[in-house]
Design a protein around this motif. Sequence first.
Motif, PDB file in Angstrom:
ATOM      1  N   GLU A  32       0.854  -1.187   0.000  1.00  6.96           N
ATOM      2  CA  GLU A  32       0.000   0.000   0.000  1.00  6.96           C
ATOM      3  C   GLU A  32       0.888   1.235   0.000  1.00  6.96           C
ATOM      4  OE1 GLU A  32      -2.718  -0.147   3.306  1.00  6.96           O
ATOM      5  OE2 GLU A  32      -3.503  -2.093   2.687  1.00  6.96           O
ATOM      6  N   GLU A  33       0.848   2.002  -1.099  1.00  3.02           N
ATOM      7  CA  GLU A  33       1.697   3.191  -1.188  1.00  3.02           C
ATOM      8  C   GLU A  33       1.231   4.289  -0.242  1.00  3.02           C
ATOM      9  OE1 GLU A  33       2.777   4.720  -5.018  1.00  3.02           O
ATOM     10  OE2 GLU A  33       2.667   2.710  -5.884  1.00  3.02           O
ATOM     11  N   ALA A  34      -0.026   4.670  -0.325  1.00  2.00           N
ATOM     12  CA  ALA A  34      -0.558   5.754   0.500  1.00  2.00           C
ATOM     13  C   ALA A  34      -0.984   5.212   1.862  1.00  2.00           C
ATOM     14  CB  ALA A  34      -1.737   6.418  -0.200  1.00  2.00           C
ATOM     15  N   HIS A  35      -1.082   6.108   2.811  1.00  2.00           N
ATOM     16  CA  HIS A  35      -1.445   5.716   4.173  1.00  2.00           C
ATOM     17  C   HIS A  35      -2.951   5.703   4.426  1.00  2.00           C
ATOM     18  CE1 HIS A  35       2.505   5.672   6.171  1.00  2.00           C
ATOM     19  NE2 HIS A  35       2.829   6.436   5.159  1.00  2.00           N
ATOM     20  N   ASP A 147      -0.727  13.339   2.786  1.00  2.00           N
ATOM     21  CA  ASP A 147      -0.326  11.974   3.091  1.00  2.00           C
ATOM     22  C   ASP A 147       0.915  12.014   3.971  1.00  2.00           C
ATOM     23  OD1 ASP A 147      -0.816   9.200   2.952  1.00  2.00           O
ATOM     24  OD2 ASP A 147       0.823   8.966   1.530  1.00  2.00           O
TER      25      ASP A 147
END
Length: 168
Positions: A32-35, A147
């Motif tokens: 998962e790149e974004a939080h 982010d």
Amino acid sequence: MEWKLNAPLKVTPAQTETYMTFRSTIPKPSDEEAHLRHILRFYIARALQKRGEQDIYILPQIDFDGKSLRIDVASGSPGKYTLAICEPGSITAQTEAILDVLKEVEGIEVIVVYSQYGQPGNVIERFKPQIDSKKFHLLTVVPPPFDDVYEYDIWMFETTFRNLFEGS
């Protein structure tokens, strides 16, 4: 349908004091790149704790009929579970497929959280009986405009969850 919850990541109240504490003890999955999905897990876990849930798990697997589904958050005990699926944007076809399986499972309540700027897909029409019976709940949240993991601790979603967790 016979099923089993495989949940190794149990959350404690101390782990949900801040997002940084949560993330340090329950890391965001590396794929998962974004939080945002993980921050939604954090706020769902906090909201479930405020509702009085004792056993809350992050990223549990549900095993049934030789298949396995990963859910974002689960709470409860056998016979009465609350399951949460967190979508950082629109509700995806993958989530609809999970809901299609879960609609037949007894003893569960399912919460789907997605962005206010996203779309509910076909969920409202496709799962109307489950929504009407309050087996499935759809919640929209306003995602933070950043982010930055440090700023998440000042961004509160709890008022978004108020209707669900106060019994409305």
